[in-house]
Design a protein around this motif. Structure first.
Motif, PDB file in Angstrom:
ATOM      1  N   UNK A  10       0.862  -1.172   0.000  1.00 32.77           N
ATOM      2  CA  UNK A  10       0.000   0.000   0.000  1.00 32.77           C
ATOM      3  C   UNK A  10       0.903   1.228   0.000  1.00 32.77           C
ATOM      4  N   UNK A  11       0.619   2.179  -0.855  1.00 33.60           N
ATOM      5  CA  UNK A  11       1.514   3.323  -1.070  1.00 33.60           C
ATOM      6  C   UNK A  11       0.898   4.580  -0.480  1.00 33.60           C
ATOM      7  N   UNK A  48      -4.154  -0.212 -12.772  1.00 32.70           N
ATOM      8  CA  UNK A  48      -3.079   0.401 -12.002  1.00 32.70           C
ATOM      9  C   UNK A  48      -2.001   0.871 -12.968  1.00 32.70           C
ATOM     10  N   UNK A  49      -1.055   1.553 -12.459  1.00 38.03           N
ATOM     11  CA  UNK A  49       0.051   2.025 -13.272  1.00 38.03           C
ATOM     12  C   UNK A  49       1.065   2.708 -12.387  1.00 38.03           C
ATOM     13  N   UNK A  50       1.838   3.568 -12.977  1.00 39.10           N
ATOM     14  CA  UNK A  50       2.877   4.308 -12.275  1.00 39.10           C
ATOM     15  C   UNK A  50       2.707   5.794 -12.513  1.00 39.10           C
ATOM     16  N   UNK A  51       3.233   6.577 -11.592  1.00 36.38           N
ATOM     17  CA  UNK A  51       3.402   7.996 -11.832  1.00 36.38           C
ATOM     18  C   UNK A  51       4.788   8.158 -12.442  1.00 36.38           C
ATOM     19  N   UNK A  52       4.864   8.863 -13.569  1.00 35.01           N
ATOM     20  CA  UNK A  52       6.121   9.049 -14.294  1.00 35.01           C
ATOM     21  C   UNK A  52       6.427  10.543 -14.347  1.00 35.01           C
ATOM     22  N   UNK A  53       7.684  10.876 -14.057  1.00 30.94           N
ATOM     23  CA  UNK A  53       8.101  12.278 -14.040  1.00 30.94           C
ATOM     24  C   UNK A  53       8.613  12.694 -15.417  1.00 30.94           C
ATOM     25  N   UNK A  95       2.813  12.445 -14.383  1.00 30.37           N
ATOM     26  CA  UNK A  95       1.663  11.930 -15.131  1.00 30.37           C
ATOM     27  C   UNK A  95       1.445  10.479 -14.744  1.00 30.37           C
ATOM     28  N   UNK A  96       0.193  10.058 -14.743  1.00 29.97           N
ATOM     29  CA  UNK A  96      -0.120   8.647 -14.475  1.00 29.97           C
ATOM     30  C   UNK A  96       0.000   7.868 -15.779  1.00 29.97           C
ATOM     31  N   UNK A  97       0.811   6.832 -15.786  1.00 35.22           N
ATOM     32  CA  UNK A  97       0.980   5.960 -16.948  1.00 35.22           C
ATOM     33  C   UNK A  97       0.209   4.675 -16.672  1.00 35.22           C
ATOM     34  N   UNK A  98      -0.902   4.493 -17.374  1.00 37.23           N
ATOM     35  CA  UNK A  98      -1.731   3.304 -17.228  1.00 37.23           C
ATOM     36  C   UNK A  98      -1.789   2.610 -18.584  1.00 37.23           C
ATOM     37  N   UNK A  99      -1.266   1.397 -18.667  1.00 36.32           N
ATOM     38  CA  UNK A  99      -1.290   0.707 -19.959  1.00 36.32           C
ATOM     39  C   UNK A  99      -2.708   0.261 -20.310  1.00 36.32           C
ATOM     40  N   UNK A 100      -3.040   0.212 -21.602  1.00 31.97           N
ATOM     41  CA  UNK A 100      -4.340  -0.335 -21.996  1.00 31.97           C
ATOM     42  C   UNK A 100      -4.421  -1.816 -21.615  1.00 31.97           C
ATOM     43  N   UNK A 101      -5.629  -2.366 -21.512  1.00 28.74           N
ATOM     44  CA  UNK A 101      -5.766  -3.781 -21.151  1.00 28.74           C
ATOM     45  C   UNK A 101      -4.920  -4.676 -22.062  1.00 28.74           C
ATOM     46  N   UNK A 102      -4.179  -5.594 -21.452  1.00 25.49           N
ATOM     47  CA  UNK A 102      -3.338  -6.532 -22.188  1.00 25.49           C
ATOM     48  C   UNK A 102      -1.967  -5.990 -22.558  1.00 25.49           C
ATOM     49  N   UNK A 103      -1.696  -4.718 -22.265  1.00 22.28           N
ATOM     50  CA  UNK A 103      -0.413  -4.101 -22.610  1.00 22.28           C
ATOM     51  C   UNK A 103       0.468  -3.988 -21.362  1.00 22.28           C
ATOM     52  N   UNK A 109      17.115   7.391 -17.763  1.00 20.90           N
ATOM     53  CA  UNK A 109      16.295   6.454 -17.007  1.00 20.90           C
ATOM     54  C   UNK A 109      14.962   7.098 -16.613  1.00 20.90           C
ATOM     55  N   UNK A 110      13.929   6.289 -16.544  1.00 21.21           N
ATOM     56  CA  UNK A 110      12.588   6.776 -16.229  1.00 21.21           C
ATOM     57  C   UNK A 110      12.452   6.968 -14.721  1.00 21.21           C
ATOM     58  N   UNK A 111      12.242   8.211 -14.312  1.00 26.87           N
ATOM     59  CA  UNK A 111      11.970   8.507 -12.909  1.00 26.87           C
ATOM     60  C   UNK A 111      10.488   8.226 -12.679  1.00 26.87           C
ATOM     61  N   UNK A 112      10.196   7.363 -11.713  1.00 30.65           N
ATOM     62  CA  UNK A 112       8.812   6.954 -11.486  1.00 30.65           C
ATOM     63  C   UNK A 112       8.581   6.673 -10.009  1.00 30.65           C
ATOM     64  N   UNK A 113       7.320   6.557  -9.649  1.00 34.04           N
ATOM     65  CA  UNK A 113       6.936   6.222  -8.286  1.00 34.04           C
ATOM     66  C   UNK A 113       5.590   5.515  -8.335  1.00 34.04           C
ATOM     67  N   UNK A 114       5.295   4.727  -7.322  1.00 30.93           N
ATOM     68  CA  UNK A 114       3.962   4.129  -7.271  1.00 30.93           C
ATOM     69  C   UNK A 114       2.936   5.217  -6.962  1.00 30.93           C
ATOM     70  N   UNK A 115       1.741   5.100  -7.511  1.00 25.23           N
ATOM     71  CA  UNK A 115       0.721   6.089  -7.178  1.00 25.23           C
ATOM     72  C   UNK A 115       0.256   5.914  -5.734  1.00 25.23           C
ATOM     73  N   UNK A 116      -0.253   6.980  -5.159  1.00 28.47           N
ATOM     74  CA  UNK A 116      -0.827   6.873  -3.819  1.00 28.47           C
ATOM     75  C   UNK A 116      -1.982   5.887  -3.860  1.00 28.47           C
ATOM     76  N   UNK A 117      -1.969   4.904  -2.988  1.00 35.87           N
ATOM     77  CA  UNK A 117      -3.047   3.925  -2.920  1.00 35.87           C
ATOM     78  C   UNK A 117      -3.101   3.382  -1.501  1.00 35.87           C
ATOM     79  N   UNK A 118      -4.228   2.862  -1.126  1.00 37.53           N
ATOM     80  CA  UNK A 118      -4.407   2.374   0.230  1.00 37.53           C
ATOM     81  C   UNK A 118      -4.371   0.857   0.328  1.00 37.53           C
ATOM     82  N   UNK A 119      -4.383   0.177  -0.810  1.00 36.52           N
ATOM     83  CA  UNK A 119      -4.384  -1.282  -0.800  1.00 36.52           C
ATOM     84  C   UNK A 119      -3.245  -1.808  -1.667  1.00 36.52           C
ATOM     85  N   UNK A 120      -2.872  -3.057  -1.434  1.00 33.35           N
ATOM     86  CA  UNK A 120      -1.862  -3.695  -2.270  1.00 33.35           C
ATOM     87  C   UNK A 120      -2.446  -3.932  -3.655  1.00 33.35           C
TER      88      UNK A 120
END
Length: 154
Positions: free
Chosen positions: A19-20, A43-48, A55-63, A82-93
């Protein structure tokens, strides 16, 4: 670990992100040349971006998401950032499949114009990189992040 003819090609892990909350939301870069990420949910990642925005990077289904890492930065003489990234804020795994891609463990890489600047095998680079996160600190400083640390406080 995926192997071909007694060579290590890449490692993979199926994990659940913790949980982030605000205390577990650190920006970073990954050590390998590439990381492939597959999230079975929205789900996805936050990318700087280069301008410092997130920005939130969310892949399309199956990608999958493909992010560049510190080893590619070293091997490309600094031209592949290199891609600077972080997990998005979330309350669950959330489940994620992570595939970390490295060259063959005995492949010679470098010398390079970016730290550590000398020719190393993939294993030597990995050992250097994990020794106090030296490479990520150098990359973070080069990218204008918090020098001397692998984390970005923003």
């Amino acid at each position: 670990m995926i192997r071909l003819e007694d060579r290590d090609l890449c490692t993979g892990r199926l994990v659940q992100d913790e949980a982030c909350d605000a205390g577990n939301h650190s920006a970073h870069t990954d050590a390998p040349a590439f990381t492939l990420l597959w999230y079975p949910t929205d789900a996805g990642l936050d990318v700087k971006a280069h301008d410092g925005t997130w920005s939130r990077a969310i892949p399309p289904p199956g990608a999958m998401l493909l992010i560049t890492g510190d080893l590619l930065h070293f091997a490309s003489q600094g031209s592949a950032t290199p891609t600077v990234h972080r997990p998005p804020l979330c309350l669950t795994k959330r489940p994620v499949l992570m595939l970390f891609v490295y060259p063959d463990s005995n492949a010679k890489i470098g010398p390079s114009s970016v730290p550590p600047c000398v020719a190393l095998t993939t294993l030597e680079y990995s050992a250097w990189h994990t020794s106090g996160w030296q490479a990520s600190a150098a990359v973070a400083e080069e990218l204008g992040l918090n020098p001397g640390a692998k984390q970005d406080p923003s």
